[in-house]
Design a protein around this motif. Structure first.
Motif, short mmCIF file in Angstrom:
data_model
loop_
_atom_site.label_atom_id
_atom_site.label_comp_id
_atom_site.label_asym_id
_atom_site.label_seq_id
_atom_site.Cartn_x
_atom_site.Cartn_y
_atom_site.Cartn_z
N GLY A 129 0.79 -1.22 0.00
CA GLY A 129 0.00 0.00 0.00
C GLY A 129 0.82 1.27 0.00
N ARG A 130 2.04 1.20 0.54
CA ARG A 130 2.89 2.39 0.58
C ARG A 130 3.30 2.86 -0.81
N ALA A 131 3.18 1.96 -1.81
CA ALA A 131 3.49 2.35 -3.18
C ALA A 131 2.53 3.43 -3.67
N VAL A 132 1.32 3.49 -3.12
CA VAL A 132 0.35 4.51 -3.51
C VAL A 132 0.88 5.89 -3.14
N PHE A 133 1.51 5.98 -1.98
CA PHE A 133 2.11 7.25 -1.56
C PHE A 133 3.37 7.54 -2.36
N VAL A 146 -6.20 4.76 2.69
CA VAL A 146 -5.40 5.49 3.68
C VAL A 146 -4.19 6.14 3.01
N TRP A 147 -3.44 5.36 2.23
CA TRP A 147 -2.25 5.91 1.59
C TRP A 147 -2.61 6.90 0.49
N ASN A 148 -3.74 6.72 -0.15
CA ASN A 148 -4.19 7.66 -1.16
C ASN A 148 -4.51 9.01 -0.54
N LEU A 149 -5.18 8.99 0.60
CA LEU A 149 -5.52 10.24 1.29
C LEU A 149 -4.26 10.99 1.73
N VAL A 150 -3.32 10.26 2.32
CA VAL A 150 -2.08 10.89 2.78
C VAL A 150 -1.25 11.39 1.59
N GLY A 151 -1.09 10.53 0.59
CA GLY A 151 -0.27 10.91 -0.55
C GLY A 151 -0.88 12.03 -1.37
N GLY A 152 -2.17 11.94 -1.68
CA GLY A 152 -2.83 12.97 -2.48
C GLY A 152 -2.82 14.32 -1.80
N THR A 153 -3.05 14.33 -0.50
CA THR A 153 -3.09 15.60 0.24
C THR A 153 -1.72 16.25 0.33
N THR A 154 -0.71 15.47 0.71
CA THR A 154 0.63 16.05 0.85
C THR A 154 1.18 16.50 -0.50
N TRP A 155 0.91 15.73 -1.55
CA TRP A 155 1.36 16.12 -2.89
C TRP A 155 0.71 17.43 -3.32
#
Length: 224
Positions: A112-116, A144-153
């Motif tokens: 899942g971390r690959a999504v981030f 979960v990783w999509n929310l974190v990655g999309g927001t920080t990006w």
């Protein structure tokens, strides 16, 4: 094409530019638009418009994050249902097989971390959500990783445009380099964490074996 798009986005009415800030990252993974046009272009220019006070910074941040998260969610669903068929129809000149192999390998290593991690490079950002659905990454993990990655990006590239201001063209060329550096950092941290965990497990196993051997010796002495 990219320069023309940048000029258009800076001259359209502000509300339409805000729509573009949402749509470009939303379409990037959901219909593979990111294979042709990186979504961070609209994100950076949204930050520039906020710097010029033509758009509220909070609105740009919200639109960018919402577009990124929603687009990847759709991409995941499309990948889960039609991933193989879609990949087969995209010409190799637009989507080189090495990019697919790179994305699949990243998911295999990081889960899942690959999504981030994939969020930070243009080629992987358009592919990882669909490949995650195709690879049966659990949706809860993906979300979960999509929310974190999309927001920080979104926050990072909006602020890049906001801080660059009128000098945005100088920074635009560094956008992908910044993404690659972030990806490298994420992978390095993941590998480091894995190595530390491996050493701890090995030390724990050694300690348990030592305790078992000591116990056996003590028991043998007591019996004698």
């Amino acid at each position: 094409m990219v320069n023309r798009l940048m000029d258009v986005l800076l001259t359209v009415p502000p509300w339409l530019a805000l729509v573009a800030v949402f749509l470009f990252p939303a379409l990037e993974a959901s219909v593979f638009v990111g294979v042709v046009v990186p979504g961070e272009i609209a994100i950076v220019l949204g930050g520039v418009l906020a710097h010029e006070q033509r758009l509220p910074l909070a609105a740009v941040l919200g639109a960018a994050a919402a577009g990124a998260v929603l687009g990847d969610t759709v991409g995941y669903a499309v990948g889960a249902r039609h991933g193989s068929a879609l990949l087969a129809r995209i010409p190799d000149r637009l989507l080189p097989p090495r990019h697919v192999d790179r994305g699949t390998g990243l998911i295999r290593r990081l889960g899942g971390r690959a999504v981030f991690a994939g969020r930070w490079t243009a080629s992987l950002r358009a592919l990882i959500p669909g490949l995650s659905g195709l690879s049966s990454v659990p949706y809860r993990t993906f979300a979960v990783w999509n929310l974190v990655g999309g927001t920080t990006w979104a926050v990072a590239f909006v602020l890049l445009g906001y801080l660059a201001g009128a000098q945005y063209r100088r920074f635009e060329g560094y956008a992908n380099t910044i993404g690659l550096a972030a990806l490298g950092l994420v992978v390095a941290l993941a590998v480091g964490r894995w190595l530390v965990g491996r050493r701890r497990r090995a030390a724990r196993a050694t300690g348990e074996r030592g305790a078992t051997e000591d116990g056996g010796v003590t028991e043998a002495v007591e019996r004698s």
